[in-house]
Enzyme design. Structure first.
Site, short mmCIF file in Angstrom:
data_model
loop_
_atom_site.label_atom_id
_atom_site.label_comp_id
_atom_site.label_asym_id
_atom_site.label_seq_id
_atom_site.Cartn_x
_atom_site.Cartn_y
_atom_site.Cartn_z
N ASP A 1 67.88 9.69 -7.65
CA ASP A 1 67.01 9.56 -8.82
C ASP A 1 67.17 8.24 -9.56
O ASP A 1 66.97 8.17 -10.76
CB ASP A 1 67.25 10.72 -9.82
CG ASP A 1 67.17 12.07 -9.15
OD1 ASP A 1 66.27 12.25 -8.32
OD2 ASP A 1 68.01 12.94 -9.46
N LYS B 1 64.14 4.71 -7.04
CA LYS B 1 63.87 3.99 -5.77
C LYS B 1 62.38 3.90 -5.49
O LYS B 1 61.91 2.90 -4.98
CB LYS B 1 64.56 4.71 -4.60
CG LYS B 1 66.06 4.61 -4.64
CD LYS B 1 66.69 5.32 -3.46
CE LYS B 1 66.53 6.82 -3.52
NZ LYS B 1 67.27 7.48 -4.60
N GLY C 1 62.34 13.11 -4.00
CA GLY C 1 61.07 13.07 -4.72
C GLY C 1 60.93 11.68 -5.29
O GLY C 1 61.64 11.33 -6.23
N HIS C 2 60.08 10.87 -4.68
CA HIS C 2 59.94 9.49 -5.14
C HIS C 2 58.69 9.35 -6.00
O HIS C 2 57.57 9.55 -5.54
CB HIS C 2 59.92 8.54 -3.95
CG HIS C 2 61.27 8.47 -3.27
ND1 HIS C 2 61.50 7.83 -2.09
CD2 HIS C 2 62.46 8.97 -3.66
CE1 HIS C 2 62.78 7.96 -1.77
NE2 HIS C 2 63.38 8.65 -2.71
#
Ligand code: IMP
Length: 433
Positions: free
Chosen positions: A13, A16, A40-41
């Protein structure tokens, strides 16, 4: 021109998604090499938020090739949903712009059932996994019983492997985990449907990458999670089940290490962690609440609130060494605006001694007291700043101090979620190889 790996330098987190999205301009191919839809990006483009779990962040740029490497574990249902969502919004219209490794392993329904049931049974001792079946899928890979995309494409192999696995998993699910048994036919039919929809994307991605690199294409390797969640080098057992470090790029893509020229570590200007496990600089009072509120610290995958604390230089220095980080991107510096003093953790105290290195012992980590060095804060909002020299003097000092402790150059400072809210100091793609 260089190939660049982007790696999380903390517990995931770190932001990124945004950094990968920024550097995608300079790359031709964006490759995921480990993890799965536990990641989760979050990407914000023109104020619109998109969260990607499996498809590389390059998908929001037309003309880029996105590759899901062999080191990734893929839940086909999630992938298909993500592809459909992207297409609906005008992205990924050309099927040739996404390639999936034929050697990537599939997440099966029994992986998710096992992950979730185990966590329930662990009670207090839970790892706090995302419940997406990541760990059990990697277990099967290492146990040599996993089902890869190439196996899914061959009906006979698929049936044989699935039948054997379901037989074994059902015994485990019923007798040990007290769960319901799973039905072979149902899973077989569902996954046969996935095969038809996904087969167009499946190929030998290692070979593809080799050919493309020979043709002069530039590659960005997109890490998921962070170094401290690495199964070998993180806070084991409170880790994920893959190698999140730069070394994972080679095994997770089939690209030799000499083709990775720059390694960019992403770190928040403070620290967060989701799930259980030691976190020496964690703040339990109002300061932690401020970080959570100002930083909107809720998981992109599970929505869980993130635990927050001060910047831990011991942990990030560990990441710098393990991944051979050549430059650091410091994100969310704007969130620190308003604090009178901003501490940085420079060492741990445990067993009555000072330690500057990250311990392997989980007991040591759990009892580690942070040794804090206090920096002066600033009041001016940073979100409109685009040049380093325009940052308040104390914010500049904070960044320079982190560089000094880590002996690593900061190449970028992020001051907000949008692509534009960035202070760029150096472009790793322009670095000499
Ligand atoms: P798993 O990867 O679902 O097995 O979860 C193992 C640990 O890694 C848990 O503490 C999760 O919260 C953490 N984790 C997994 N993926 C991410 C991520 O993308 N960001 C932050 N933490 C993660």
């Amino acid at each position: 021109m260089a190939n660049v790996a982007i790696i999380g330098a903390q517990w995931g987190d770190e932001g990124k998604g945004k950094i990968v999205d920024l550097f995608t301009h300079d790359a031709d191919i964006i490759v995921r090499f480990q993890g799965g839809n536990n990641a989760g990006h979050t990407l914000v483009v023109d104020g619109k938020k998109t969260v990607l779990h499996l498809v590389p962040s390059g998908a929001l740029h037309p003309g880029k090739l996105c590759v899901i490497g062999n080191g990734v574990v893929v839940d086909p249902e999630v992938l298909l949903k993500e592809i459909a969502g992207l297409k609906q919004n005008g992205w990924l219209l050309d099927d040739a712009s996404l390639r999936i490794s034929e050697e990537a392993h599939l997440i099966m329904p029994y992986h998710k059932a096992i992950d979730q049931a185990r966590e329930r049974l662990r009670g207090e001792g839970m790892i706090g996994t995302t419940g997406r079946g990541i760990g059990p899928a990697y277990e099967d890979k290492v146990a040599r019983i996993g089902i890869r995309f190439i196996d899914l494409l061959e009906e006979e192999t698929f049936q044989e492997k699935l039948r054997r696995n379901i037989e074994e998993k059902n015994i485990y699910l019923k007798a040990i985990l007290k769960e319901k048994a799973l039905d072979f036919d149902k899973i077989h039919d569902r996954y046969s449907g996935y095969r038809e929809k996904l087969k167009t994307y499946v190929t030998d991605t290692g070979l593809l990458l080799d050919r493309e690199m020979r043709a002069g294409k530039r590659v960005l390797f997109e890490g998921a999670q962070g170094t401290l969640l690495d199964v070998d080098h993180g806070t084991y057992p409170f880790v994920t089940s893959s190698n999140t470090v730069a070394g994972g790029v080679s095994s997770g893509t089939g690209v030799g290490p000499r083709h990775i020229h720059q390694v960019i570590g992403i770190s928040k200007a403070y620290t967060t962690r989701v799930g259980s496990g030691p976190f020496p600089t964690e703040l339990h009072g109002s300061e932690g609440e401020i970080l959570k509120r100002e930083g909107i610290e809720f998981g992109a995958t599970t929505g869980r609130p993130r635990r927050c604390g001060w910047f831990d230089a011991v942990a990030v220095r560990h990441a710098v060494r393990i991944s051979g980080i050549t430059g650091l991107a410091l994100t969310k510096l704007d969130v620190l605006t308003g604090f009178k003093k901003i501490p940085i953790c420079v060492a741990y105290r445990y067993d009555g001694k000072l330690h500057e290195e990250f311990p392997a012992s989980i007991r040591a980590m759990q009892s580690a007291q942070p040794i804090l060095e206090e920096m002066d804060g600033w009041d001016t909002p940073l979100t409109a700043v685009r040049r380093f020299s325009d940052l308040p003097a104390n914010a500049q000092k904070y960044v320079r101090r982190i560089e000094k402790i880590l002996e690593t150059e900061v190449i970028l400072v992020s001051v907000g979620p949008d692509r534009e809210q960035t202070v760029m100091l150096k472009n790793p793609f322009e670095a000499r190889q």
